[in-house]
Write an enzyme that holds these catalytic residues in place. Structure first.
Site, PDB file in Angstrom:
ATOM      1  N   ASP A 139       3.817 -13.159  -4.932  1.00  0.00           N
ATOM      2  CA  ASP A 139       3.552 -14.414  -5.628  1.00  0.00           C
ATOM      3  C   ASP A 139       2.904 -14.098  -6.961  1.00  0.00           C
ATOM      4  O   ASP A 139       2.398 -12.982  -7.176  1.00  0.00           O
ATOM      5  CB  ASP A 139       2.656 -15.327  -4.792  1.00  0.00           C
ATOM      6  CG  ASP A 139       2.824 -16.811  -5.128  1.00  0.00           C
ATOM      7  OD1 ASP A 139       3.573 -17.137  -6.078  1.00  0.00           O
ATOM      8  OD2 ASP A 139       2.200 -17.644  -4.449  1.00  0.00           O
ATOM      9  N   ASP A 140       2.905 -15.080  -7.855  1.00  0.00           N
ATOM     10  CA  ASP A 140       2.297 -14.875  -9.161  1.00  0.00           C
ATOM     11  C   ASP A 140       0.779 -14.867  -9.069  1.00  0.00           C
ATOM     12  O   ASP A 140       0.115 -14.066  -9.720  1.00  0.00           O
ATOM     13  CB  ASP A 140       2.776 -15.927 -10.165  1.00  0.00           C
ATOM     14  CG  ASP A 140       2.557 -17.368  -9.705  1.00  0.00           C
ATOM     15  OD1 ASP A 140       2.198 -17.607  -8.527  1.00  0.00           O
ATOM     16  OD2 ASP A 140       2.773 -18.287 -10.526  1.00  0.00           O
ATOM     17  N   ASP A 147      -4.824 -18.593  -5.527  1.00  0.00           N
ATOM     18  CA  ASP A 147      -5.921 -19.410  -6.022  1.00  0.00           C
ATOM     19  C   ASP A 147      -6.921 -19.620  -4.882  1.00  0.00           C
ATOM     20  O   ASP A 147      -7.864 -18.863  -4.731  1.00  0.00           O
ATOM     21  CB  ASP A 147      -5.367 -20.732  -6.561  1.00  0.00           C
ATOM     22  CG  ASP A 147      -6.392 -21.535  -7.338  1.00  0.00           C
ATOM     23  OD1 ASP A 147      -7.588 -21.495  -6.989  1.00  0.00           O
ATOM     24  OD2 ASP A 147      -6.014 -22.228  -8.293  1.00  0.00           O
TER      25      ASP A 147
END
Length: 167
Positions: free
Chosen positions: A102-103, A106
């Site tokens: 994933d980028d 969070d």
């Protein structure tokens, strides 16, 4: 400060920077896979993980690439995350030998859902925030929890008036 707008503590990522960081992620992952021939597959978390997953898959010569999509927002309100598109479970199984990319992590809520589907997968992100870090096995850059990351697919080039020293 809680009265800052997102762009005031922003981390702007260009396509070039994303490419460099995703390649660095691939290099860090080299040799981390299972001993018997490396990673079996890459699973990108849509949508932000697709570009980094493609770069990682290319760098590590992984041909089996799939996606998982987790929805955690209804319009602008956060809801309980749920999988709306699963990878081919006959290929990924419990995640053994599978690299999930994933980028950004969070809060980690999306990755908690992904881990339930593929508990033995190796999860890698390009960027990580402190709340989500425990969900990630490998990442490249950590940013503070209150930093807003602007990815290149969220940006557009536009004209800006030149500064002319106006008072």
């Amino acid at each position: 400060m809680t009265d800052r707008l997102p762009h005031e503590k922003g981390f702007h990522v260009s396509w070039d920077q994303l490419h460099r960081d995703a390649r660095a992620l691939a290099w860090r992952l080299q040799g981390e896979g299972p001993d018997e021939g490396g990673w079996r597959a890459v699973v990108a978390i849509t949508r932000g993980g697709m570009a980094p997953a493609m770069i990682v898959a290319r760098e590590l010569d992984i041909r089996m690439v799939d996606t998982i999509s987790v929805k955690s927002y209804n319009h602008q309100t956060q809801a309980e995350p749920k999988v709306i598109k699963s990878p081919d479970m006959s290929v990924v199984g419990d995640g053994t030998g599978v690299l999930v990319v994933d980028d950004l992590v969070d809060t980690g809520k999306t990755l908690e859902v992904v881990r339930r589907h593929m508990p033995k997968a190796h999860i890698a992100t390009v960027y990580a925030k402190p709340m989500g870090r425990p969900q990630v096995n490998t990442f490249i850059t950590e940013v503070s929890q209150d930093t807003w990351i602007f990815f290149p697919w969220d940006m557009a080039l536009q004209y800006v008036e030149p500064y002319r020293g106006k008072d």
